[in-house]
Design a protein around this motif. Structure first.
Motif, PDB file in Angstrom:
ATOM      1  N   THR A 154     -30.485  22.217  -2.821  1.00  0.00           N
ATOM      2  CA  THR A 154     -29.593  23.184  -3.471  1.00  0.00           C
ATOM      3  C   THR A 154     -30.060  23.480  -4.893  1.00  0.00           C
ATOM      4  O   THR A 154     -30.493  24.590  -5.201  1.00  0.00           O
ATOM      5  N   LEU A 155     -29.990  22.472  -5.766  1.00  0.00           N
ATOM      6  CA  LEU A 155     -30.310  22.641  -7.180  1.00  0.00           C
ATOM      7  C   LEU A 155     -31.421  21.680  -7.578  1.00  0.00           C
ATOM      8  O   LEU A 155     -31.478  20.539  -7.102  1.00  0.00           O
ATOM      9  N   HIS A 216     -23.296  22.841  -6.282  1.00  0.00           N
ATOM     10  CA  HIS A 216     -24.047  22.120  -5.252  1.00  0.00           C
ATOM     11  C   HIS A 216     -23.236  21.999  -3.967  1.00  0.00           C
ATOM     12  O   HIS A 216     -23.743  22.274  -2.871  1.00  0.00           O
ATOM     13  N   ARG A 220     -24.206  23.664  -0.437  1.00  0.00           N
ATOM     14  CA  ARG A 220     -24.383  22.848   0.764  1.00  0.00           C
ATOM     15  C   ARG A 220     -23.467  23.326   1.892  1.00  0.00           C
ATOM     16  O   ARG A 220     -23.884  23.443   3.049  1.00  0.00           O
ATOM     17  N   ILE A 234     -29.834  17.346  -2.960  1.00  0.00           N
ATOM     18  CA  ILE A 234     -30.032  17.805  -4.330  1.00  0.00           C
ATOM     19  C   ILE A 234     -31.177  17.000  -4.927  1.00  0.00           C
ATOM     20  O   ILE A 234     -31.377  15.835  -4.561  1.00  0.00           O
ATOM     21  N   TRP A 262     -24.567  11.756 -10.242  1.00  0.00           N
ATOM     22  CA  TRP A 262     -25.250  12.540  -9.212  1.00  0.00           C
ATOM     23  C   TRP A 262     -25.583  11.707  -7.984  1.00  0.00           C
ATOM     24  O   TRP A 262     -25.545  12.219  -6.847  1.00  0.00           O
ATOM     25  N   ASP A 269     -24.422  13.841   0.980  1.00  0.00           N
ATOM     26  CA  ASP A 269     -25.539  14.668   1.430  1.00  0.00           C
ATOM     27  C   ASP A 269     -26.373  13.964   2.499  1.00  0.00           C
ATOM     28  O   ASP A 269     -26.148  12.805   2.831  1.00  0.00           O
TER      29      ASP A 269
END
Length: 424
Positions: A154-155, A216, A220, A234, A262, A269
């Protein structure tokens, strides 16, 4: 070096704005050309990879790799709010198909720092509708060729500024120039404020972390809505943090400030991307700088850095790790050629110890535009002539190819070249 797991991704990582050239609708392009600017020089034509992507893919395939990470540039796909370029989507679909034709699994990044100028002029990631606009971009990309994407990010490095500021890497003068540049950009754009993903003033770090987290998750969800089985994660900037005696509290405080939020988010994820470039040593009174050869960032060259970063990322997140970036900034390619096999040996040992690692993408294929530092830093396996844009593989490209072949038990791939340069 032992054999790596079956299905392990061996690749190179690239980014659109840094290689494609002419990304004129992007916020980074805008910031490069305001006054004052923090950027050493404008990106201009970069490596002309927008037109020469097949040549770049041939280079990756020629090294015997099976993965290619690149970004779909949102600014090209949506150069003005609500105006979607089918020409740009056609282009990136061709890149995906060309990668697959060469046996390279497409690892696609939806946002590698650069965003559309209109997006950043409207408040960037702090705008109330930012996550929705990003989700729209993810949706249109996955709708077009998501069935052929192997893995999605994503980022890219939403914690980069926190890493730099926690480590004192940005001197006060640079921080002030950043603020002045963004103010000049806002005036030039006729807006109240202007931001970019990798140019965030210290005062806005907390707001951006929350906004990136929301974006994010929205990205997703958009990808999964189109293709539920697409692996999405990520990518985080993760230094190997080492505590010398008495330095444990300082190390743990830095981890909490830079990574842990994070890594907890990544528990939701399919994997966490780790991007590692240095080891930092903590003593009771501050950072300890040991003796040893140094890279272009001023850090000691440590082949164990990646394994340490991967171990910590998995310990906290609990999900598999994909090394989405790792490399060495140096003008001396012999350093890179020695660093690669030593690093991969240690990564293999870490995998043998039980840390799940899905793949390794070296940063980077080409010597390219390295953001505020311009074309000075050299991290590529391939040199690029700044006038002719001719690509010339360095000896480290052969070393990487040899490492990959050994990791596969000596098996070659159909597209692998035998004529790469012999290491010095």
């Amino acid at each position: 070096m032992t054999e790596f797991p079956e299905g392990f991704l061996w690749g190179v990582a690239t980014a659109g704005h840094q290689t494609e050239g002419g990304n004129t609708a992007g916020d980074t392009w805008f910031l490069e050309n305001v006054h004052p600017t923090l950027f050493r020089e404008p990106s201009g034509p970069a490596c002309r990879s927008y037109d020469r992507y097949e040549e770049d893919l041939d280079l990756a395939a020629g090294m015997g790799l099976n993965a290619y990470r690149f970004s779909v540039e949102w600014a090209r796909v949506e150069p003005a709010r609500g105006e979607v370029s089918t020409t740009a989507l056609d282009h990136y679909e061709r890149v995906v198909d060309a990668a697959l034709a060469r046996g390279l699994a497409p690892v696609v990044t939806f946002n590698h720092f650069t965003s559309p100028h209109w997006f950043s002029a409207a408040g960037s990631w702090l705008a109330p509708d930012a996550a929705d606009r990003f989700a729209d971009q993810v949706d249109r990309v996955v709708a077009r060729f998501g069935d052929r994407i192997h893995t999605a990010v994503t980022l890219n490095e939403p914690n980069l500024e926190q890493l730099l500021q926690a480590g004192g890497k940005l001197p006060p003068a640079a921080e002030q120039l950043k603020v002045d540049m963004l103010a000049a950009a806002a005036r030039a754009a006729g807006t109240e404020r202007y931001f970019s993903s990798n140019v965030i003033p210290a005062a806005f770090q907390d707001e951006f972390r929350e906004a990136f987290t929301i974006a994010h998750r929205a990205g997703r969800a958009a990808a999964k809505a189109r293709r539920a089985d697409l692996p999405v994660g990520i990518s985080l900037a993760v230094a190997h943090e080492v505590a010398r005696p008495g330095g444990e509290a300082r190390r743990d405080a830095r981890r909490a400030a830079v990574y842990d939020h994070w890594l907890r988010v990544a528990r939701e994820d399919d994997f966490v991307g780790v991007q590692n470039y240095e080891t930092l040593f903590h003593g009771p009174d501050g950072e300890v700088v040991p003796d040893g050869a140094r890279n272009g960032m001023g850090s000691v060259i440590d082949p164990g850095s990646l394994a340490g970063a991967v171990r910590y990322a998995h310990e906290v997140s609990g999900v598999p790790v994909l090394v989405t970036e790792h490399g060495l900034q140096t003008d001396d390619d012999a350093q890179r050629a020695a660093f690669l096999p030593a690093t991969l040996d240690r990564l293999a040992t870490e995998i043998d110890a039980g840390t799940p690692v899905l793949g390794y993408c070296h940063w980077t294929l080409l010597d390219n535009f390295e953001w505020i530092f311009g074309y000075g830093p050299k991290l590529g396996l391939v040199a690029v002539d700044r006038e002719t844009f001719t690509r010339t593989p360095k000896p480290s490209a052969t070393v990487y190819a040899d490492c990959v072949r050994r990791a596969r038990g000596g098996r070659r791939t159909a597209g692998e070249r035998r004529d790469l340069p012999v290491p010095a």
